[in-house]
Write a protein that holds these residues in place. Sequence first.
Motif, PDB file in Angstrom:
ATOM      1  N   VAL A  35      -1.532  -3.347  -4.911  1.00 39.10           N
ATOM      2  CA  VAL A  35      -1.060  -3.070  -3.604  1.00 39.10           C
ATOM      3  C   VAL A  35       0.371  -3.188  -3.344  1.00 39.10           C
ATOM      4  O   VAL A  35       0.938  -2.330  -2.493  1.00 39.10           O
ATOM      5  CB  VAL A  35      -1.727  -4.349  -2.775  1.00 39.10           C
ATOM      6  N   THR A  36       1.069  -3.766  -4.332  1.00 41.58           N
ATOM      7  CA  THR A  36       2.400  -3.849  -4.188  1.00 41.58           C
ATOM      8  C   THR A  36       3.036  -2.538  -4.585  1.00 41.58           C
ATOM      9  O   THR A  36       4.029  -1.942  -3.715  1.00 41.58           O
ATOM     10  CB  THR A  36       3.228  -4.673  -5.225  1.00 41.58           C
ATOM     11  N   LEU A  38       1.743   0.332  -3.755  1.00 41.54           N
ATOM     12  CA  LEU A  38       1.693   1.134  -2.346  1.00 41.54           C
ATOM     13  C   LEU A  38       2.662   0.804  -1.358  1.00 41.54           C
ATOM     14  O   LEU A  38       3.163   1.724  -0.646  1.00 41.54           O
ATOM     15  CB  LEU A  38       0.110   0.786  -1.964  1.00 41.54           C
ATOM     16  N   VAL A  39       2.789  -0.497  -1.471  1.00 47.12           N
ATOM     17  CA  VAL A  39       3.965  -1.063  -0.303  1.00 47.12           C
ATOM     18  C   VAL A  39       5.087  -0.439  -0.486  1.00 47.12           C
ATOM     19  O   VAL A  39       5.955  -0.337   0.296  1.00 47.12           O
ATOM     20  CB  VAL A  39       3.803  -2.505  -0.080  1.00 47.12           C
ATOM     21  N   ARG A 119      -0.376   6.371   5.169  1.00 41.16           N
ATOM     22  CA  ARG A 119      -0.169   5.499   3.976  1.00 41.16           C
ATOM     23  C   ARG A 119      -0.084   4.091   4.396  1.00 41.16           C
ATOM     24  O   ARG A 119      -0.733   3.002   3.955  1.00 41.16           O
ATOM     25  CB  ARG A 119       1.174   5.753   3.345  1.00 41.16           C
ATOM     26  N   GLN A 120       0.593   3.744   5.446  1.00 37.50           N
ATOM     27  CA  GLN A 120       0.678   2.234   5.838  1.00 37.50           C
ATOM     28  C   GLN A 120      -0.803   1.895   6.367  1.00 37.50           C
ATOM     29  O   GLN A 120      -1.074   0.626   6.237  1.00 37.50           O
ATOM     30  CB  GLN A 120       1.555   2.329   6.977  1.00 37.50           C
ATOM     31  N   VAL A 123      -2.429   0.830   3.044  1.00 37.71           N
ATOM     32  CA  VAL A 123      -1.950  -0.510   2.662  1.00 37.71           C
ATOM     33  C   VAL A 123      -2.424  -1.939   3.358  1.00 37.71           C
ATOM     34  O   VAL A 123      -2.653  -2.715   2.860  1.00 37.71           O
ATOM     35  CB  VAL A 123      -0.143  -0.286   2.719  1.00 37.71           C
ATOM     36  N   ARG A 127      -4.548  -4.630   1.806  1.00 41.66           N
ATOM     37  CA  ARG A 127      -4.215  -6.027   1.795  1.00 41.66           C
ATOM     38  C   ARG A 127      -5.436  -6.754   2.475  1.00 41.66           C
ATOM     39  O   ARG A 127      -5.800  -7.898   2.152  1.00 41.66           O
ATOM     40  CB  ARG A 127      -3.151  -6.110   2.564  1.00 41.66           C
TER      41      ARG A 127
END
Length: 194
Positions: A35-36, A38-39, A119-120, A123, A127
């Motif tokens: 996840v990080t 991706l962020v 993308r957001q 994410v 999460r």
Amino acid sequence: MSTEVPNIKLKIDPQDLQIQTFTVEKLLEPLVIQVTTLVNCPQNPSSKRKGRSKRARVLLASVEEATWNLLDKGAKIAKEATVFKEELHSALQNVRKESQALRVSAEDFTSDPCYLPKRQAVVQAARALLTAVTRLLILADMVDVAYLLEHLTVFQRTFESLRNVSSKADLQKTYQKFQKDLENLDYLAYKRQQ
């Protein structure tokens, strides 16, 4: 001597869960890293199609498979659980919902991975799924601890009765039960450690 397992009252609020065990933390570490990653993507990804992941559907399928395996194991735990049964079912439902949301946003994202809002959305969905999975793992860990504590209490009672025997026949019978309880407790502790 009673052979039934006593009911242990845990001083835990299942609504306020925090990662307090090394096992849960280690299980979640790879997910947090993903996840990080991706962020921490660039704010304006390249609009070129070059470098676009050709295996996004494969990755999505592997996440779905892992989630369904987790849900299957979670359902078995919830079925056998004596404590936090309702909370486990609620957590399982939440994981299903968040998994579905991730699947929808990920499919949308894979069609156009260079579009930042998509993308957001992925994410955020990742999460949310991570949070739901964390809650489920913590609840399952709490059930495991409660089960271990129940068996520890049974062992302690047997130990106390061993100290208070009055005849040789009672001593042999109680000692055999003590050995069984000790083996059971040892097996459960070993299983938890694995």
